[in-house]
Design a protein around this motif. Sequence first.
Motif, PDB file in Angstrom:
ATOM      1  N   SER A 297       2.069 -16.335  10.216  1.00 42.46           N
ATOM      2  CA  SER A 297       2.594 -17.090   9.071  1.00 42.46           C
ATOM      3  C   SER A 297       1.585 -18.130   8.598  1.00 42.46           C
ATOM      4  O   SER A 297       0.667 -18.512   9.331  1.00 42.46           O
ATOM      5  CB  SER A 297       3.892 -17.796   9.471  1.00 42.46           C
ATOM      6  OG  SER A 297       3.631 -18.791  10.443  1.00 42.46           O
ATOM      7  N   GLU A 298       1.749 -18.580   7.362  1.00 42.74           N
ATOM      8  CA  GLU A 298       0.812 -19.543   6.782  1.00 42.74           C
ATOM      9  C   GLU A 298       0.790 -20.852   7.572  1.00 42.74           C
ATOM     10  O   GLU A 298      -0.259 -21.486   7.708  1.00 42.74           O
ATOM     11  CB  GLU A 298       1.184 -19.822   5.321  1.00 42.74           C
ATOM     12  CG  GLU A 298       0.844 -18.675   4.388  1.00 42.74           C
ATOM     13  CD  GLU A 298       0.699 -19.136   2.944  1.00 42.74           C
ATOM     14  OE1 GLU A 298       0.685 -20.360   2.711  1.00 42.74           O
ATOM     15  OE2 GLU A 298       0.608 -18.272   2.073  1.00 42.74           O
ATOM     16  N   GLN A 299       1.952 -21.254   8.087  1.00 46.45           N
ATOM     17  CA  GLN A 299       2.002 -22.481   8.878  1.00 46.45           C
ATOM     18  C   GLN A 299       1.171 -22.337  10.149  1.00 46.45           C
ATOM     19  O   GLN A 299       0.419 -23.244  10.536  1.00 46.45           O
ATOM     20  CB  GLN A 299       3.468 -22.797   9.240  1.00 46.45           C
ATOM     21  CG  GLN A 299       3.679 -24.173   9.845  1.00 46.45           C
ATOM     22  CD  GLN A 299       3.459 -25.296   8.826  1.00 46.45           C
ATOM     23  OE1 GLN A 299       3.446 -25.056   7.624  1.00 46.45           O
ATOM     24  NE2 GLN A 299       3.272 -26.511   9.312  1.00 46.45           N
ATOM     25  N   THR A 300       1.288 -21.174  10.799  1.00 49.48           N
ATOM     26  CA  THR A 300       0.495 -20.917  12.004  1.00 49.48           C
ATOM     27  C   THR A 300      -0.986 -20.858  11.674  1.00 49.48           C
ATOM     28  O   THR A 300      -1.826 -21.400  12.403  1.00 49.48           O
ATOM     29  CB  THR A 300       0.935 -19.588  12.648  1.00 49.48           C
ATOM     30  OG1 THR A 300       2.322 -19.654  12.966  1.00 49.48           O
ATOM     31  CG2 THR A 300       0.139 -19.309  13.915  1.00 49.48           C
ATOM     32  N   GLN A 301      -1.320 -20.194  10.554  1.00 46.03           N
ATOM     33  CA  GLN A 301      -2.712 -20.120  10.130  1.00 46.03           C
ATOM     34  C   GLN A 301      -3.301 -21.510   9.879  1.00 46.03           C
ATOM     35  O   GLN A 301      -4.449 -21.788  10.246  1.00 46.03           O
ATOM     36  CB  GLN A 301      -2.825 -19.292   8.847  1.00 46.03           C
ATOM     37  CG  GLN A 301      -2.583 -17.807   9.012  1.00 46.03           C
ATOM     38  CD  GLN A 301      -2.809 -17.087   7.703  1.00 46.03           C
ATOM     39  OE1 GLN A 301      -3.919 -17.044   7.176  1.00 46.03           O
ATOM     40  NE2 GLN A 301      -1.741 -16.519   7.149  1.00 46.03           N
ATOM     41  N   LEU A 302      -2.496 -22.370   9.257  1.00 47.52           N
ATOM     42  CA  LEU A 302      -2.957 -23.724   8.958  1.00 47.52           C
ATOM     43  C   LEU A 302      -3.293 -24.474  10.239  1.00 47.52           C
ATOM     44  O   LEU A 302      -4.367 -25.094  10.353  1.00 47.52           O
ATOM     45  CB  LEU A 302      -1.892 -24.478   8.158  1.00 47.52           C
ATOM     46  CG  LEU A 302      -2.198 -25.948   7.836  1.00 47.52           C
ATOM     47  CD1 LEU A 302      -3.472 -26.058   6.997  1.00 47.52           C
ATOM     48  CD2 LEU A 302      -1.018 -26.603   7.128  1.00 47.52           C
ATOM     49  N   HIS A 303      -2.385 -24.414  11.215  1.00 50.58           N
ATOM     50  CA  HIS A 303      -2.639 -25.107  12.482  1.00 50.58           C
ATOM     51  C   HIS A 303      -3.830 -24.503  13.226  1.00 50.58           C
ATOM     52  O   HIS A 303      -4.620 -25.224  13.854  1.00 50.58           O
ATOM     53  CB  HIS A 303      -1.384 -25.054  13.365  1.00 50.58           C
ATOM     54  CG  HIS A 303      -0.291 -25.973  12.899  1.00 50.58           C
ATOM     55  ND1 HIS A 303       0.761 -25.534  12.135  1.00 50.58           N
ATOM     56  CD2 HIS A 303      -0.104 -27.306  13.072  1.00 50.58           C
ATOM     57  CE1 HIS A 303       1.565 -26.548  11.869  1.00 50.58           C
ATOM     58  NE2 HIS A 303       1.061 -27.644  12.425  1.00 50.58           N
TER      59      HIS A 303
END
Length: 334
Positions: A297-303
């Motif tokens: 997910s984008e949130q995981t990618q961001l972190h």
Amino acid sequence: MTEIILIVLGISLLLYVLLGGADFGGGILELISRGKASGIVARAIAPVWEANHVWLILVVVILFVGFPTVYSTVLTALHIPVLLVLIGIIFRGSAFTFRHYDIDEETPKAIYSSIFRYSSLFTTFFLGVTMGGIILGEITTDYSLGFFRVYLHPWLNLFSFSMGIFLVVLFAFLANIFTLGETTDPVHVKRFTRMGKYLLVALVLAGAFVFAAAQIDGHPLFFEFYHSTPSMISIILATLALPLLWVNLNRNNKNYLRLIAGFQTTMIVVGWFAIQFPILVKINDGTDITVQSSVASEQTQLHLLIALIVGVLIIFPFMGYLYKTFKFDKKASS
């Protein structure tokens, strides 16, 4: 974000092939030189050998967090060769350390040296076998097909073995090139120059064997390269580098040799990425795992991206300092 993470993944894989490859190849070089390279190899990799695993760890972490489907599929279908790689890493690392720090007697050092050499060969071979299993497309996600079809067939084939042989020769060649830069003894220079020529010829033959094995196993690797412009450019440039390597081996231009060998290896990795992209793992029923279908997910990618940025800011300066301290300063003072 996905593109940046893929770039970091590609760079990490390339650095592992170049630096970790020369590390693993050091043991293979000792083996094929019957121990005559052991002192030079030890001096070359001892200060930085463990740091080379940073790139392997980074690749594993990126796959685990950023592309969990790739991680779970590969670690399930190819868990046997991956396990053999891990066992080999443990054996070679332990042997290298004990050889250096254990009592200075001939028998234990000979035992540790043998374990280090053969486990380097063993580990490198199964790294190549694992890569072959990912590329070939015999992995299945239908776990009802039985143990052999699910866990053995994807890698127990001629193509995967040819990839293992190719990686063994490539790593030995890289180690030989780097080892040439560590000695000024005319006897050793002559020996490793001659060995570099043998390995260069063996590398070409091993590469041809990979294409032939792929054709035999029903994988049109040559046509995939032929229909991919970046891959064709990469393989042409890698081929054009061969005579330059040969000339600089004759002239013993150590810095040029390292640059050309690094460039050639980079072209091999780029060519492979080009024919694979956007596929990360080929599945036998056609439901290949792609970047889009496996990315987190984008949130995981961001972190993950934040962690990679912080990691790069820490790792690269300290890796540079490590090499400067143990390599460049030592050469300047010698």
